[in-house]
Design a protein around this motif. Structure first.
Motif, short mmCIF file in Angstrom:
data_model
loop_
_atom_site.label_atom_id
_atom_site.label_comp_id
_atom_site.label_asym_id
_atom_site.label_seq_id
_atom_site.Cartn_x
_atom_site.Cartn_y
_atom_site.Cartn_z
N VAL A 17 48.08 27.28 53.64
CA VAL A 17 47.60 28.48 54.32
C VAL A 17 47.71 29.71 53.43
O VAL A 17 46.83 30.56 53.43
N SER A 18 48.78 29.82 52.65
CA SER A 18 48.88 30.90 51.67
C SER A 18 49.48 30.32 50.39
O SER A 18 50.18 29.32 50.41
N PHE A 19 49.17 30.97 49.28
CA PHE A 19 49.57 30.45 47.97
C PHE A 19 49.64 31.60 46.98
O PHE A 19 49.27 32.74 47.28
N ASP A 20 50.12 31.29 45.78
CA ASP A 20 50.36 32.32 44.78
C ASP A 20 49.07 32.84 44.15
O ASP A 20 48.00 32.23 44.26
N LEU A 21 49.20 33.97 43.51
CA LEU A 21 48.05 34.64 42.90
C LEU A 21 47.46 33.83 41.75
O LEU A 21 46.25 33.85 41.53
N GLU A 22 48.30 33.12 41.02
CA GLU A 22 47.81 32.31 39.91
C GLU A 22 46.82 31.25 40.40
O GLU A 22 45.78 31.02 39.78
N THR A 23 47.13 30.62 41.51
CA THR A 23 46.23 29.61 42.09
C THR A 23 44.92 30.26 42.54
O THR A 23 43.83 29.72 42.29
N ALA A 24 45.01 31.41 43.18
CA ALA A 24 43.81 32.13 43.61
C ALA A 24 42.96 32.52 42.41
O ALA A 24 41.73 32.40 42.45
N GLY A 25 43.61 32.98 41.36
CA GLY A 25 42.88 33.33 40.15
C GLY A 25 42.15 32.14 39.57
O GLY A 25 40.99 32.23 39.18
N ARG A 26 42.82 30.99 39.51
CA ARG A 26 42.20 29.77 38.99
C ARG A 26 40.97 29.41 39.82
O ARG A 26 39.92 29.05 39.28
N ALA A 27 41.07 29.53 41.13
CA ALA A 27 39.93 29.22 42.00
C ALA A 27 38.75 30.16 41.76
O ALA A 27 37.60 29.77 41.91
N CYS A 28 39.05 31.40 41.37
CA CYS A 28 38.01 32.40 41.11
C CYS A 28 37.57 32.43 39.65
O CYS A 28 36.71 33.22 39.29
N GLY A 29 38.19 31.60 38.82
CA GLY A 29 37.84 31.60 37.40
C GLY A 29 38.45 32.76 36.64
O GLY A 29 37.90 33.22 35.65
N ILE A 30 39.60 33.25 37.12
CA ILE A 30 40.28 34.38 36.51
C ILE A 30 41.61 33.90 35.95
O ILE A 30 42.36 33.21 36.66
N GLY A 31 41.93 34.25 34.74
CA GLY A 31 43.19 33.86 34.13
C GLY A 31 44.38 34.55 34.77
O GLY A 31 44.25 35.56 35.47
N ARG A 32 45.57 34.02 34.51
CA ARG A 32 46.80 34.50 35.12
C ARG A 32 47.05 35.99 34.84
O ARG A 32 47.30 36.78 35.75
N THR A 33 46.99 36.38 33.58
CA THR A 33 47.29 37.76 33.21
C THR A 33 46.31 38.73 33.85
O THR A 33 46.71 39.75 34.43
N LEU A 34 45.03 38.41 33.77
CA LEU A 34 44.02 39.29 34.37
C LEU A 34 44.18 39.34 35.88
O LEU A 34 44.03 40.40 36.49
N ALA A 35 44.49 38.22 36.51
CA ALA A 35 44.68 38.20 37.97
C ALA A 35 45.79 39.15 38.38
O ALA A 35 45.63 39.94 39.33
N TYR A 36 46.93 39.11 37.68
CA TYR A 36 48.03 40.01 38.01
C TYR A 36 47.67 41.46 37.72
O TYR A 36 48.00 42.37 38.50
N ASP A 37 46.97 41.71 36.62
CA ASP A 37 46.53 43.08 36.32
C ASP A 37 45.61 43.60 37.41
O ASP A 37 45.74 44.75 37.86
N MET A 38 44.67 42.78 37.82
CA MET A 38 43.73 43.18 38.87
C MET A 38 44.45 43.43 40.19
O MET A 38 44.15 44.39 40.90
N ALA A 39 45.40 42.58 40.53
CA ALA A 39 46.15 42.74 41.78
C ALA A 39 46.94 44.04 41.76
O ALA A 39 46.97 44.78 42.76
#
Length: 76
Positions: A17-39
């Motif tokens: 139902v909910s999961f970490d940002l890294e997983t969401a980034g992977r699903a969107c094609g966004i790398g870990r560092t960029l995902a955290y920066d964007m968040a």
């Protein structure tokens, strides 16, 4: 079959139902560092929940963003 997102449809539907940002980034094609920066800037393409120091994304929000929500609801 993997999609451009980096996760197969089956992978997306199997997410909790909910999961970490890294997983969401992977699903969107966004790398870990960029995902955290964007968040941190409030620019991640899916609604991000902040729980203490942790970032979480809901499956419903991710599926809606990726256009999979209607397919899931129709199959239910």
């Amino acid at each position: 079959m993997k999609t451009q997102r980096g996760m197969s449809r089956a992978d997306l539907l199997a997410l909790p139902v909910s999961f970490d940002l890294e997983t969401a980034g992977r699903a969107c094609g966004i790398g870990r560092t960029l995902a955290y920066d964007m968040a941190k800037r409030g620019e991640f393409p899916v609604r991000v929940l902040r729980l203490g120091k942790a970032y979480r994304v809901t499956r419903a929000d991710l599926l809606r963003y990726l256009g999979e929500a209607d397919d899931v609801m129709a199959a239910a």
